[in-house]
Write a protein that holds these residues in place. Structure first.
Motif, PDB file in Angstrom:
ATOM      1  N   PHE A  21      36.464  23.775  56.936  1.00  0.00           N
ATOM      2  CA  PHE A  21      37.627  22.920  57.216  1.00  0.00           C
ATOM      3  C   PHE A  21      38.767  23.749  57.776  1.00  0.00           C
ATOM      4  O   PHE A  21      39.449  23.346  58.704  1.00  0.00           O
ATOM      5  CB  PHE A  21      38.027  22.161  55.951  1.00  0.00           C
ATOM      6  N   LYS A  22      38.959  24.970  57.230  1.00  0.00           N
ATOM      7  CA  LYS A  22      40.065  25.788  57.715  1.00  0.00           C
ATOM      8  C   LYS A  22      39.947  27.214  57.216  1.00  0.00           C
ATOM      9  O   LYS A  22      39.591  27.429  56.046  1.00  0.00           O
ATOM     10  CB  LYS A  22      41.408  25.180  57.240  1.00  0.00           C
ATOM     11  N   VAL A  23      40.233  28.166  58.109  1.00  0.00           N
ATOM     12  CA  VAL A  23      40.406  29.567  57.710  1.00  0.00           C
ATOM     13  C   VAL A  23      41.903  29.846  57.837  1.00  0.00           C
ATOM     14  O   VAL A  23      42.438  29.880  58.946  1.00  0.00           O
ATOM     15  CB  VAL A  23      39.597  30.516  58.615  1.00  0.00           C
ATOM     16  N   PHE A  24      42.598  29.987  56.706  1.00  0.00           N
ATOM     17  CA  PHE A  24      44.055  30.184  56.742  1.00  0.00           C
ATOM     18  C   PHE A  24      44.353  31.653  56.997  1.00  0.00           C
ATOM     19  O   PHE A  24      43.783  32.535  56.367  1.00  0.00           O
ATOM     20  CB  PHE A  24      44.676  29.744  55.408  1.00  0.00           C
TER      21      PHE A  24
ATOM     22  N   ASN B   5      40.546  32.620  49.934  1.00  0.00           N
ATOM     23  CA  ASN B   5      40.928  31.737  51.052  1.00  0.00           C
ATOM     24  C   ASN B   5      42.407  31.374  51.038  1.00  0.00           C
ATOM     25  O   ASN B   5      43.019  31.207  52.102  1.00  0.00           O
ATOM     26  CB  ASN B   5      40.087  30.455  50.999  1.00  0.00           C
ATOM     27  N   ILE B   6      43.006  31.225  49.852  1.00  0.00           N
ATOM     28  CA  ILE B   6      44.398  30.770  49.766  1.00  0.00           C
ATOM     29  C   ILE B   6      45.272  31.725  48.947  1.00  0.00           C
ATOM     30  O   ILE B   6      46.486  31.584  48.908  1.00  0.00           O
ATOM     31  CB  ILE B   6      44.475  29.349  49.153  1.00  0.00           C
TER      32      ILE B   6
END
Ligand code: LRH
Ligand code: MN
Length: 354
Positions: free
Chosen positions: A30-33, A290-291
């Motif tokens: 969905f997303k690579v921050f 990831n976050i």
């Protein structure tokens, strides 16, 4: 109950290997921050890992992943790591990201694709020699998504053939570590889905072929410490990839989702004498931040594993065996729970200071 001195003695010798990829950008489909200061090269990943070692004193080696950490001077990479106070550890092969591997790599129906994969594995063995690494870790994404897509039996034959070729190419002191995973990216069958399949292949290869238990690679509800105990008894447990999860292969910080499970696993390892470096078991982290900030995430993970080790060493083995022999169910369980309920953080802070 073991005393503080005994716990500290075990922890002083206990080493945790860090995954280079935990310091890099990571995410989900969905997303690579992005995060500020994320390493751009393998050398900067080594810098970050060295910082974790400087602050914990317990993480002197860094596992690399090829080609994510590919460089044209591996001896130079090893020298750079040494200058930073760490060393290159396990070499992880990667035959899961090339378009050629859509239907598999070492299990692919096409002999040409299997040969391509084998060439990569051979090149990883050369890299091991250049960086002074002992372990080649093999995780294969291979599998199918629909029943009938390929022959399960034929794929096992292909896998066995490639593994035998890799095993024969290992140099002195080098080991092959086979990692299993229940599913993902394959969603019908995976060619190395569980400890039994990994064990069968390793037993067929020889004593330098061992199994890697990644704590995120089991079906929900699996008693992982049972698997660990059985592999230890068989002398086939080579390594751990520690992370934690609430659902699937979430790759969260070790001990974050289920510190009691991590304790139960290390309790079984300690009972079998597996915490001693001479047992040859490699304790690695395999996570993605990831976050959360990545270096602090790795530091926290090292501390979580150390806490579980300390509590496992605190288990009063004599009292446990006595209660078990007497069929004292509550008594035996209480011995374990007393150790797990012990706050070992002050002890670990002392150890770090020392
Ligand atoms: C597969 C896996 C394997 C690695 C990769 C980074 O899920 O656990 O150990 O190669 O993660
Ligand atoms: Mn893993």
């Amino acid at each position: 109950m073991a005393d503080e001195t005994a716990v500290k003695a075990v922890l002083r010798a206990f080493r945790i290997e860090l995954p280079s990829w935990a310091f890099g950008l990571s995410g989900t489909r969905f997303k690579v921050f992005g995060q500020p200061g994320v390493p751009r090269t393998v050398f900067e990943k080594i810098d970050d890992a060295a910082m974790v070692h400087r602050l914990t004193g317990a993480a002197p080696t860094v596992a690399v992943h090829i080609p994510w950490d590919a460089t044209d001077d591996y001896a130079g990479l090893a020298a750079y790591a040494r200058d930073q106070g760490v060393a290159i550890g396990t070499v992880n092969a990667n035959v899961f990201q090339d378009d050629a591997y859509m239907l598999g790599s070492v299990c692919h129906p096409d002999a040409g694709v299997r040969a391509k994969a084998l060439d990569h594995l051979y090149s990883c063995i050369e890299i091991m020699a250049a960086v002074g690494s002992r372990d080649l870790k093999l995780w294969f994404a291979d599998g199918t998504n629909y029943p009938g897509q390929d022959s399960i039996a034929a794929r096992q034959e292909r896998l066995a053939g490639v593994l035998a070729a890799v095993y024969a190419r290992l140099g002195t002191g080098q080991r092959l570590i086979l990692e299993y995973k229940l599913f993902e990216p394959a969603f019908y069958h995976t060619d190395v889905p569980d400890w039994g399949t990994a064990y069968l292949h390793c037993a067929g290869l020889g004593e330098r072929a061992l199994v890697c238990v990644d704590t995120g690679h089991h079906a929900p509800g699996t008693n992982i410490e049972f698997i660990v105990s059985v592999l230890l008894r068989a002398g086939k447990l080579g390594a751990f990839d520690f992370s934690s999860r609430f659902y699937a292969d979430d790759d969260l910080m070790a001990g974050a989702a289920d510190p009691f499970q991590l304790f139960r696993i290390l309790h079984e390892v300690h009972l079998a004498g597996g915490l001693d470096p001479s047992a040859g078991i490699s304790f690695m982290l395999d996570q993605c931040h990831n976050i959360e900030p990545k270096i602090p995430g790795q530091i926290r993970s090292v501390m979580n594993v150390q806490e579980a080790v300390a509590k496992a060493v605190l288990v009063d083995h004599q009292a446990l065996a006595k209660a078990q022999q007497a069929g004292d169910v509550l008594g035996a369980n209480a011995v374990l729970m007393d150790a797990f309920a012990t706050d070992v953080r002050p002890l670990l802070a002392d150890l770090r200071a020392e």
